[in-house]
Design an enzyme around this catalytic site. Structure first.
Site, PDB file in Angstrom:
ATOM      1  CE1 TYR A   1      -0.637  10.267  -4.801  1.00 29.93           C
ATOM      2  CE2 TYR A   1      -2.662  11.016  -5.836  1.00 29.93           C
ATOM      3  CZ  TYR A   1      -1.620  10.124  -5.765  1.00 29.93           C
ATOM      4  OH  TYR A   1      -1.548   9.091  -6.666  1.00 29.93           O
TER       5      TYR A   1
HETATM    6  P1  NAP Z   1      -0.100   0.426  -2.627  1.00 30.01           P
HETATM    7  O1  NAP Z   1      -0.702  -0.920  -2.663  1.00 30.01           O
HETATM    8  O2  NAP Z   1      -0.303   1.266  -1.401  1.00 30.01           O
HETATM    9  O3  NAP Z   1       1.472   0.251  -2.870  1.00 30.01           O
HETATM   10  C1  NAP Z   1       2.389   1.254  -2.591  1.00 30.01           C
HETATM   11  C2  NAP Z   1       3.772   0.629  -2.485  1.00 30.01           C
HETATM   12  O4  NAP Z   1       4.718   1.679  -2.157  1.00 30.01           O
HETATM   13  C3  NAP Z   1       3.887  -0.442  -1.384  1.00 30.01           C
HETATM   14  O5  NAP Z   1       4.522  -1.572  -1.907  1.00 30.01           O
HETATM   15  C4  NAP Z   1       4.783   0.208  -0.345  1.00 30.01           C
HETATM   16  O6  NAP Z   1       5.655  -0.665   0.317  1.00 30.01           O
HETATM   17  C5  NAP Z   1       5.627   1.132  -1.229  1.00 30.01           C
HETATM   18  N1  NAP Z   1       6.283   2.123  -0.393  1.00 30.01           N
HETATM   19  C6  NAP Z   1       5.706   3.004   0.460  1.00 30.01           C
HETATM   20  N2  NAP Z   1       6.664   3.685   1.118  1.00 30.01           N
HETATM   21  C7  NAP Z   1       7.857   3.227   0.661  1.00 30.01           C
HETATM   22  C8  NAP Z   1       9.216   3.516   0.976  1.00 30.01           C
HETATM   23  N3  NAP Z   1       9.556   4.403   1.915  1.00 30.01           N
HETATM   24  N4  NAP Z   1      10.186   2.851   0.313  1.00 30.01           N
HETATM   25  C9  NAP Z   1       9.877   1.919  -0.622  1.00 30.01           C
HETATM   26  N5  NAP Z   1       8.605   1.579  -0.956  1.00 30.01           N
HETATM   27  C10 NAP Z   1       7.616   2.225  -0.309  1.00 30.01           C
HETATM   28  O7  NAP Z   1      -0.581   1.312  -3.842  1.00 30.01           O
HETATM   29  P2  NAP Z   1      -1.298   0.843  -5.197  1.00 30.01           P
HETATM   30  O8  NAP Z   1      -2.740   0.642  -4.961  1.00 30.01           O
HETATM   31  O9  NAP Z   1      -0.478  -0.254  -5.814  1.00 30.01           O
HETATM   32  O10 NAP Z   1      -1.157   2.179  -6.066  1.00 30.01           O
HETATM   33  C11 NAP Z   1       0.098   2.561  -6.584  1.00 30.01           C
HETATM   34  C12 NAP Z   1       0.111   4.053  -6.843  1.00 30.01           C
HETATM   35  O11 NAP Z   1      -0.878   4.379  -7.834  1.00 30.01           O
HETATM   36  C13 NAP Z   1      -0.302   4.927  -5.663  1.00 30.01           C
HETATM   37  O12 NAP Z   1       0.787   5.134  -4.786  1.00 30.01           O
HETATM   38  C14 NAP Z   1      -0.746   6.205  -6.327  1.00 30.01           C
HETATM   39  O13 NAP Z   1       0.341   7.108  -6.475  1.00 30.01           O
HETATM   40  C15 NAP Z   1      -1.154   5.758  -7.725  1.00 30.01           C
HETATM   41  N6  NAP Z   1      -2.593   5.997  -7.999  1.00 30.01           N
HETATM   42  C16 NAP Z   1      -3.550   5.588  -7.119  1.00 30.01           C
HETATM   43  C17 NAP Z   1      -4.909   5.797  -7.411  1.00 30.01           C
HETATM   44  C18 NAP Z   1      -5.990   5.268  -6.501  1.00 30.01           C
HETATM   45  O14 NAP Z   1      -7.189   5.353  -6.865  1.00 30.01           O
HETATM   46  N7  NAP Z   1      -5.666   4.719  -5.368  1.00 30.01           N
HETATM   47  C19 NAP Z   1      -5.269   6.449  -8.581  1.00 30.01           C
HETATM   48  C20 NAP Z   1      -4.284   6.862  -9.465  1.00 30.01           C
HETATM   49  C21 NAP Z   1      -2.934   6.623  -9.159  1.00 30.01           C
HETATM   50  P3  NAP Z   1       5.128  -1.688   1.484  1.00 30.01           P
HETATM   51  O15 NAP Z   1       4.406  -2.761   0.739  1.00 30.01           O
HETATM   52  O16 NAP Z   1       6.378  -2.130   2.140  1.00 30.01           O
HETATM   53  O17 NAP Z   1       4.207  -0.885   2.373  1.00 30.01           O
END
Ligand code: NAP
Length: 212
Positions: free
Chosen positions: A125
């Protein structure tokens, strides 16, 4: 400003649609499923269908900025991480460039600038995020790369700490505050062509960004 939010149905993405609409922007959420339209419209945005694993070039038509907030999530393997977090982000950057969209904001993560130091299970990642960030930086797009620490679903407080490299990376940050920071940086020239880390803290978002 007409802004495409990639990952609009995500937990950060939905807050981001709301924050952008509150600021008078015209957010357009890229979604994969028509069942998601209502949630985005309720949050104040329009929608466009697009999948990062396919050709999604039409989703960017007419937009003035792109915010990439998508991700494959923690439950998929390294193959999906590379397809979405790395290659999907790179395709979005290239498409913005191709269509003359100058502004690009990337939701990255703490640790993406030194993936070799991360825990083994996080390395695919972190390397994927690094490659996407480096690709964006190497373009002539006006970028901002936001690197939050661990995300929580607590309500936003509007208080954060931000620095190119935070000394203390412990703690977390509500997704709602990450969305507020993304909305804040969009037109904030102080953040243009910069990367910074953000976590919960004691400063208002505009003060924390102003002190970068
Ligand atoms: P999330 O709720 O999992 O949202 C990810 C989004 O990406 C979802 O809307 C998903 O679509 C979309 N997606 C996945 N595959 C796709 C595709 N093929 N085409 C178009 N869209 C797609 O994540 P979050 O909690 O909002 O976090 C956002 C980002 O923050 C993470 O992805 C990560 O990189 C970053 N981050 C996370 C953390 C942590 O502690 N978790 C820390 C630092 C940074 P669907 O709704 O259709 O599934």
């Amino acid at each position: 400003m007409k802004v495409l939010v990639i990952g609009a149905n995500g937990q950060v993405g939905t807050h981001l649609i709301t924050k952008l609409a509150e600021r008078g922007h015209e957010p357009v959420g890229m979604i994969r499923d028509t069942d998601q339209v209502k949630a985005i419209e309720d949050a104040g945005g329009k929608t466009v269908l697009g999948d990062l694993e396919k050709d999604f070039s039409q989703a960017l038509y007419g937009c003035e900025a792109v915010i990439f907030a998508a991700g494959s999530g923690p439950h998929t393997g390294a193959d999906k991480t590379i397809m979405i977090d790395q290659e999907g982000a790179i395709k979005a950057v290239d498409e913005a460039k191709q269509q003359g969209i100058k502004r690009f904001v990337m939701l990255s993560t703490v640790g993406s600038d030194y993936p070799e130091k991360g825990p083994d299970e996080m390395k695919p990642y972190l390397y994927a995020k690094k490659r996407a960030d480096e690709h964006l930086k190497a373009t002539n797009l006006t970028y901002t790369i936001l690197r939050p620490g661990r995300l929580s679903n607590d309500p936003g407080t509007g208080k954060v700490r931000a620095s190119e490299t935070l000394e203390d990376k412990s703690g977390q940050i509500p997704r709602e505050d990450v969305a507020a920071v993304l909305a804040e940086v969009l037109e904030n020239e102080h953040t243009f062509n910069r990367s910074f880390e953000v976590l919960d803290g004691d400063h208002s978002i505009s003060d924390a960004i102003g002190q970068l």
